[in-house]
Design a protein around this motif. Structure first.
Motif, PDB file in Angstrom:
ATOM      1  N   ALA A 232       0.818  -1.207   0.000  1.00 57.02           N
ATOM      2  CA  ALA A 232       0.000   0.000   0.000  1.00 57.02           C
ATOM      3  C   ALA A 232       0.855   1.262   0.000  1.00 57.02           C
ATOM      4  CB  ALA A 232      -0.924  -0.003   1.220  1.00 57.02           C
ATOM      5  N   ARG A 233       1.862   1.273   0.853  1.00 49.89           N
ATOM      6  CA  ARG A 233       2.755   2.426   0.983  1.00 49.89           C
ATOM      7  C   ARG A 233       4.137   1.938   1.425  1.00 49.89           C
ATOM      8  NH1 ARG A 233      -2.058   3.624   2.893  1.00 49.89           N
ATOM      9  NH2 ARG A 233      -1.503   2.690   4.900  1.00 49.89           N
ATOM     10  N   VAL A 234       5.153   2.659   0.999  1.00 52.07           N
ATOM     11  CA  VAL A 234       6.523   2.331   1.391  1.00 52.07           C
ATOM     12  C   VAL A 234       7.178   3.592   1.954  1.00 52.07           C
ATOM     13  CG1 VAL A 234       8.782   1.498   0.642  1.00 52.07           C
ATOM     14  CG2 VAL A 234       6.697   0.583  -0.427  1.00 52.07           C
ATOM     15  N   TYR A 235       7.731   3.453   3.138  1.00 53.57           N
ATOM     16  CA  TYR A 235       8.529   4.514   3.770  1.00 53.57           C
ATOM     17  C   TYR A 235       9.957   3.986   3.896  1.00 53.57           C
ATOM     18  CZ  TYR A 235       4.091   6.714   5.110  1.00 53.57           C
ATOM     19  OH  TYR A 235       2.846   7.302   5.094  1.00 53.57           O
ATOM     20  N   VAL A 236      10.917   4.908   3.867  1.00 52.95           N
ATOM     21  CA  VAL A 236      12.332   4.526   3.886  1.00 52.95           C
ATOM     22  C   VAL A 236      13.029   5.148   5.079  1.00 52.95           C
ATOM     23  CG1 VAL A 236      14.506   4.557   2.603  1.00 52.95           C
ATOM     24  CG2 VAL A 236      12.337   4.381   1.359  1.00 52.95           C
ATOM     25  N   ALA A 237      13.933   4.391   5.692  1.00 54.05           N
ATOM     26  CA  ALA A 237      14.769   4.908   6.768  1.00 54.05           C
ATOM     27  C   ALA A 237      16.189   4.391   6.595  1.00 54.05           C
ATOM     28  CB  ALA A 237      14.230   4.499   8.140  1.00 54.05           C
ATOM     29  N   SER A 238      17.167   5.257   6.833  1.00 54.40           N
ATOM     30  CA  SER A 238      18.572   4.844   6.757  1.00 54.40           C
ATOM     31  C   SER A 238      19.346   5.470   7.910  1.00 54.40           C
ATOM     32  CB  SER A 238      19.199   5.257   5.419  1.00 54.40           C
ATOM     33  OG  SER A 238      19.421   6.645   5.367  1.00 54.40           O
ATOM     34  N   VAL A 239      20.481   4.877   8.202  1.00 55.07           N
ATOM     35  CA  VAL A 239      21.349   5.454   9.218  1.00 55.07           C
ATOM     36  C   VAL A 239      21.930   6.772   8.727  1.00 55.07           C
ATOM     37  CG1 VAL A 239      23.497   5.177  10.502  1.00 55.07           C
ATOM     38  CG2 VAL A 239      21.952   3.227  10.235  1.00 55.07           C
ATOM     39  N   ALA A 240      22.419   6.787   7.501  1.00 50.59           N
ATOM     40  CA  ALA A 240      23.139   7.954   6.997  1.00 50.59           C
ATOM     41  C   ALA A 240      22.611   8.448   5.674  1.00 50.59           C
ATOM     42  CB  ALA A 240      24.631   7.632   6.880  1.00 50.59           C
ATOM     43  N   ARG A 241      22.880   9.720   5.440  1.00 52.94           N
ATOM     44  CA  ARG A 241      22.535  10.346   4.154  1.00 52.94           C
ATOM     45  C   ARG A 241      23.781  10.946   3.552  1.00 52.94           C
ATOM     46  NH1 ARG A 241      17.644  11.257   0.896  1.00 52.94           N
ATOM     47  NH2 ARG A 241      18.616  12.180  -0.922  1.00 52.94           N
ATOM     48  N   GLY A 242      24.107  10.521   2.324  1.00 53.36           N
ATOM     49  CA  GLY A 242      25.299  10.999   1.675  1.00 53.36           C
ATOM     50  C   GLY A 242      25.092  12.324   0.957  1.00 53.36           C
TER      51      GLY A 242
END
Length: 242
Positions: A232-242
């Motif tokens: 239905a929906r996708v959210y994204v999470a990461s430790v770092a952002r380049g």
């Protein structure tokens, strides 16, 4: 209780025999069961507004209104939002390199809490149904012996008491994204991911985890695969952002 005491004693004994040192600077660590010293942790460049409301790319300077970057304006990503905990620089960059490329699976206990805090801070009102992660190609995972994004996803899923699903796979090997332009990154991973036949993401709200987001091309293709499988929906999470 006895098992916990035994584990603590063994950890203390190992620290005496093999003292831990900071993986970022080589200095002594100041807390039990950590591998990054306090002096390095305080240099982490935590991400806060202003950033793109969609992809989470941080912006330097003062912006007093909701901001959407030109890339998201031009082509809306497949995910709803992406958020990251810390900028990919300094000591944190060194820790993640150790985590990914130097048999540093144990560093999930240092990086996992950053990711958990990011999710709880940015997605407080989102009712996730499951957690998944960006896959490695099977050959690369065999060489590395683990997938760092899977370890982070397991850490988050355990904290949130959610099922962890291995529901995306790479349909073909891809070159490293390091050093590629945005256009090259997009082309490199285009249609490189497909949902597994037993994905079971139909009508679910999915949290997709990665270690580092640079342009967002990889997580966008993974989100596309999840939506194609019925998410239905996708959210994204990461430790770092380049």
């Amino acid at each position: 209780m006895r098992t916990g005491l035994c584990r603590s004693f063994c950890e203390l004994l190992l620290d005496v025999i093999y003292p831990r040192s900071c993986v970022a600077c080589g200095g002594p660590v100041d807390e039990n069961l950590t591998h990054v010293c306090f002096d390095c942790r305080v240099t982490y460049d935590y991400i806060d507004r202003p950033f793109c409301e969609i992809c989470g790319d941080p912006v330097d300077g003062l912006i007093e209104h909701k901001y959407v970057c030109s890339w998201c304006e031009a082509a809306r990503p497949c995910f709803v939002n992406a958020r990251s905990a810390v900028r990919f620089n300094g000591a944190l960059k060194h820790v993640i390199h150790e985590f990914k490329y130097s048999n540093g699976a144990y560093l999930v206990n240092d990086l996992g809490p950053l990711l958990v805090k990011c999710v709880h801070t940015n997605y407080t009102k989102i009712g996730f149904d499951c957690v998944t992660y960006v896959p490695l190609h099977i050959r690369r995972e065999r060489e590395r012996t683990y997938n760092q994004s899977a370890l982070l996803a397991r850490y988050v899923a355990s904290d949130m008491d959610l099922p962890l699903l291995r529901c995306i796979r790479r349909s073909r090997p891809t070159a490293s994204q390091v050093g590629l332009s945005l256009a090259e990154r997009k082309q490199n991973v285009k249609h490189a991911f497909i949902a597994s036949s037993n994905a079971h993401v139909g009508m679910r709200t999915v949290l997709l985890v990665d270690d580092v987001i640079t342009t967002g091309a990889t997580v966008n293709e993974c989100a596309r695969a999840l939506l194609d499988a019925g998410a239905a929906r996708v959210y994204v999470a990461s430790v770092a952002r380049g």
